[in-house]
Design a protein around this motif. Structure first.
Motif, mmCIF file in Angstrom:
data_model
loop_
_atom_site.group_PDB
_atom_site.id
_atom_site.type_symbol
_atom_site.label_atom_id
_atom_site.label_comp_id
_atom_site.label_asym_id
_atom_site.label_seq_id
_atom_site.Cartn_x
_atom_site.Cartn_y
_atom_site.Cartn_z
ATOM 1 N N ARG A 149 1.176 -5.332 -9.881
ATOM 2 C CA ARG A 149 1.657 -5.887 -8.613
ATOM 3 C C ARG A 149 0.762 -7.007 -8.106
ATOM 4 N N LEU A 156 8.993 -5.287 -6.311
ATOM 5 C CA LEU A 156 8.360 -6.578 -6.573
ATOM 6 C C LEU A 156 8.955 -7.733 -5.785
ATOM 7 N N VAL A 193 6.879 -10.214 -3.858
ATOM 8 C CA VAL A 193 5.843 -11.008 -4.528
ATOM 9 C C VAL A 193 6.326 -12.458 -4.645
ATOM 10 N N GLN A 241 5.223 -5.363 1.741
ATOM 11 C CA GLN A 241 5.617 -4.814 0.455
ATOM 12 C C GLN A 241 5.728 -3.302 0.510
ATOM 13 N N GLU A 247 5.840 0.425 -1.250
ATOM 14 C CA GLU A 247 5.217 1.059 -2.408
ATOM 15 C C GLU A 247 6.280 1.796 -3.214
ATOM 16 N N SER A 292 8.493 0.357 -9.609
ATOM 17 C CA SER A 292 9.318 -0.700 -10.177
ATOM 18 C C SER A 292 10.175 -0.186 -11.328
#
Length: 690
Positions: A173, A201, A204, A256, A258, A261
């Motif tokens: 990450r 993600l 990001v 973001q 948690e 992914s």
């Protein structure tokens, strides 16, 4: 610095394939063929991860695993790599402390990805706020861009393909991703689309790099979800500036989640009593990048899931022992497995069987087939559903936390208001307490004043007594002289001059007899003057012998009938305030004479105690002594044990003050032969003793 990975396998092919793959992934591979070589590597340096085979020429890989755990190397990530044929080996490895058990045949990409994931989780519980992922198939460009980013204060990890980059992104990450537009396999736009579709993600920031000069490249990049567009010809300063701007914007607008992914390594448990079907199913799933664990019964599945977690369970409905329905019911009843998707597999085309399995908690139902495409699609759907549920749960938790924050803020505000009210009340109480304390101090002051007045009354009584008696003597004797002179005047005609001289001599003798009272007046006046202010005079070196003899000369009229003994030691001279020290000695002698009365012994001793560095003047009498409980009180001003009118209570307190002024001590104790013993101790000075 790259992580050190210990690889222990007796197969040269497996060992070198793993070593080459880990080296290409940026690790430092340490291959060993047996336990002996592995132990030498462990003794010579630091190992961050270990890949262990179970069966080795000189022992058992799980034995080495136990050594790693016993030697407090919990920081080492350990993957056991062995055949899936024996479930008890997997159970033994996991119970011994393995972080992962990978069955052969294995997917080497999964092994590397899982190792990287375990190392990242051990590195720090806090997110890496400086990690940038660079994806580009040009090694030269990756190195140049990495150097520029590192100079700008960032840490860099890199990948040569889109697939590898996506795996690294899921495991670590990063703070941001910089990806080349043209890559083998998944291109840059495809990488960005997959990142933005992944709940874990999507926050990001992604920057697309391209060497193309076509105008539509930027539009394609932005359509795919890129946060910024860069050309490879741009200066490194421009790249850093645009990266910093994108990161500032992302920090202000995103938080973001948690969420795990979809691109991270996935593990599937296949439970079926048919070894052939399990193998075919595992082979097909490994093609999708999944790690497959096999179990041949419900009992084995339950035992394995008590030791490790998986992302999905494929469960045969009809098996010997515990069947699929009962296994499903037990798994869904276990809190740590309850949310894991379970897909039931069966060759029985019965609606009742499907409904029974779903009633026990199964998430999906599919008929067995040699075509696994539908099954893999169902697995992907269950994984997406699980991720969506995780994301939804986390959103709910965030909302709940927000609500709790509001409640806590309200409670904190109310608490602050209550605290403020209490502080105000305490301040009022403190004000009232201060007022009461002031009144108490005033009352205490009045009490002290009363005590002082009583002491002064006692002092006045003593002064009146001390002065009245000698004055009475003087007045009486002066009257006698007057009468004698009158008689002398009347008799001058009839007497001779010798008769008149006889009357005058007799009157003079009577006045001299009053000298005792006049000396007491002189002594009392000196005490009062000393008490009111200690007249220091000039400090100088004097003879203590002369001081003592001077005091005894002044007090000689009071020493009648007293045996006076003096002992003068060395040195004789002392640095002091002469008049004050004489007064202190005189007060002690006067007190001793008062205690002795008409007959007794008075002893004065002087000299230095070199061991303690002090000069001592000792006055000892044969009187009744001072009771131990009064030895401290007799040093207080105006305190006396004598009857009212016979003492002022100033002598010892004045002596104490004088000695204290010299930096010394005055100590009272019982004498050797009864009576009292007073000791003056004054520190010796270099110029004070000769």
């Amino acid at each position: 610095m790259s992580a050190n990975v210990l690889i222990v396998d007796d197969s040269l092919t497996v060992r070198m394939d793993l070593a080459d793959a880990f080296t290409a992934a940026g690790f430092c591979a340490l291959p060993c063929a047996n336990l002996s070589d592995a132990r030498k590597v462990l003794s010579n340096g630091t190992v961050d991860a270990a890949i262990l085979d179970v069966l080795l020429p000189d022992g058992d890989g799980i034995e080495l695993l136990g050594e790693l755990r016993r030697e407090s190397r919990g920081r080492v990530a350990v993957l056991v790599l062995s055949s899936e044929a024996e479930v008890h080996d997997r159970v033994r490895g996991l119970k011994t402390g393995a972080d992962e058990y990978v069955g052969k045949p294995y997917d080497i990409g999964y092994v590397i990805a899982r190792t990287r994931q375990l190392l990242h989780s051990r590195a720090s519980s806090a997110p890496d706020s400086k990690l940038i992922l660079v994806i580009d198939d040009s090694l030269t460009f990756r190195q140049e861009l990495s150097a520029a980013l590192e100079q700008g204060g960032y840490r860099v990890t890199s990948a040569a393909t889109g697939e590898e980059g996506l795996r690294i992104a899921a495991q670590q990450r990063p703070l941001a991703i910089i990806v080349d537009g043209v890559l083998p396999g998944i291109d840059g736009n495809g990488v960005i689309r997959r990142v933005k579709l992944d709940a874990a993600l999507r926050a990001v920031p992604c920057l697309l790099l391209t060497a193309s000069s076509q105008l539509d490249e930027e539009l394609r990049a932005l359509d795919s979800g890129a946060d910024a567009f860069l050309r490879k010809g741009d200066d490194a300063t421009l790249v850093l500036a645009k990266l910093n701007a994108v990161l500032r914007s992302a920090t202000e607008s995103h938080q973001q989640l948690e969420t795990k992914s979809l691109l991270s390594p996935k593990k599937i448990l296949a439970v079926d009593d048919s070894a052939t079907y399990r193998e075919e199913l595992a082979t097909s799933l490994r093609e999708e990048g999944y790690q497959v664990i096999s179990a041949q019964s419900g009992e084995e599945a339950i035992e394995l899931l008590s030791l490790e977690s998986v992302d999905c369970v494929l469960l045969d409905l009809i098996m010997p022992g515990i069947g699929g329905e009962e296994t499903c019911r037990r798994l869904k009843a276990a809190p740590h497995v309850r949310d894991t998707p379970i897909v039931v597999l069966t060759a029985v085309e019965e609606r009742s069987a499907m409904l029974a399995a779903l009633a026990q908690g199964a998430d999906d139902y599919i008929e067995k087939s040699s075509e696994f495409e539908v099954l893999k699609a169902r697995v992907r759907a269950q994984l997406r559903r699980r991720q969506f549920e995780d994301e939804t749960r986390q959103v709910r938790e965030q909302l709940l936390r927000s609500e709790m924050d509001i409640v806590e803020a309200r409670a904190a505000r109310e608490l602050a208001e209550t605290r403020a009210a209490l502080v105000e009340e305490l301040e009022r109480a403190n004000h009232d307490l201060k007022a009461a304390y002031a009144e108490l101090q005033q009352a205490q002051s009045q009490l002290v004043q009363s005590a002082k007045m009583a002491s002064l009354g006692q002092l006045v009584a003593g002064v009146a007594h001390e002065i009245n008696n000698p004055l009475a003597f003087v007045i009486s004797h002066l009257g006698t002289v007057k009468v004698s002179l009158g008689k002398l005047d009347a008799e001058l005609e009839n007497t001779t001059l010798p008769a008149a001289r006889e009357h005058l001599d007799r009157a003079q003798n009577r006045v001299q007899e009053s000298g005792f009272g006049l000396e007491r007046i002189r002594e009392l006046i000196l005490k009062l003057r000393t008490f009111s202010r200690l007249d220091e005079g000039e400090r100088k070196i004097v003879s203590i012998r002369e001081s003592v003899e001077s005091v005894l000369t002044i007090m000689q009229h009071r020493c009648k009938g007293i045996d006076v003994h003096t002992h003068f030691g060395e040195p004789d001279q002392l640095d002091c305030f002469p008049s004050l020290l004489n007064q202190a000695i005189m007060n002690l002698v006067a007190n001793a004479l008062d205690a002795i009365g008409e007959q007794g012994t008075l002893t004065l001793t002087t000299g230095a105690d070199q061991s303690n560095g002090v000069y001592e003047i000792v006055v000892e009498d044969s009187g009744p002594g001072i009771p131990e409980q009064l030895r401290e009180r007799v040093l207080e001003p105006f305190f006396t044990t004598k009857p009212v009118g016979q003492g002022t209570g100033l002598g010892l307190s004045i002596s104490y003050s004088i000695v204290h002024k010299h930096g010394g001590k005055l100590e009272l104790s019982a004498g050797a032969a009864g009576g009292a013993r007073a000791v003056i101790r004054i520190p010796l000075h270099q110029r004070g003793a000769k």
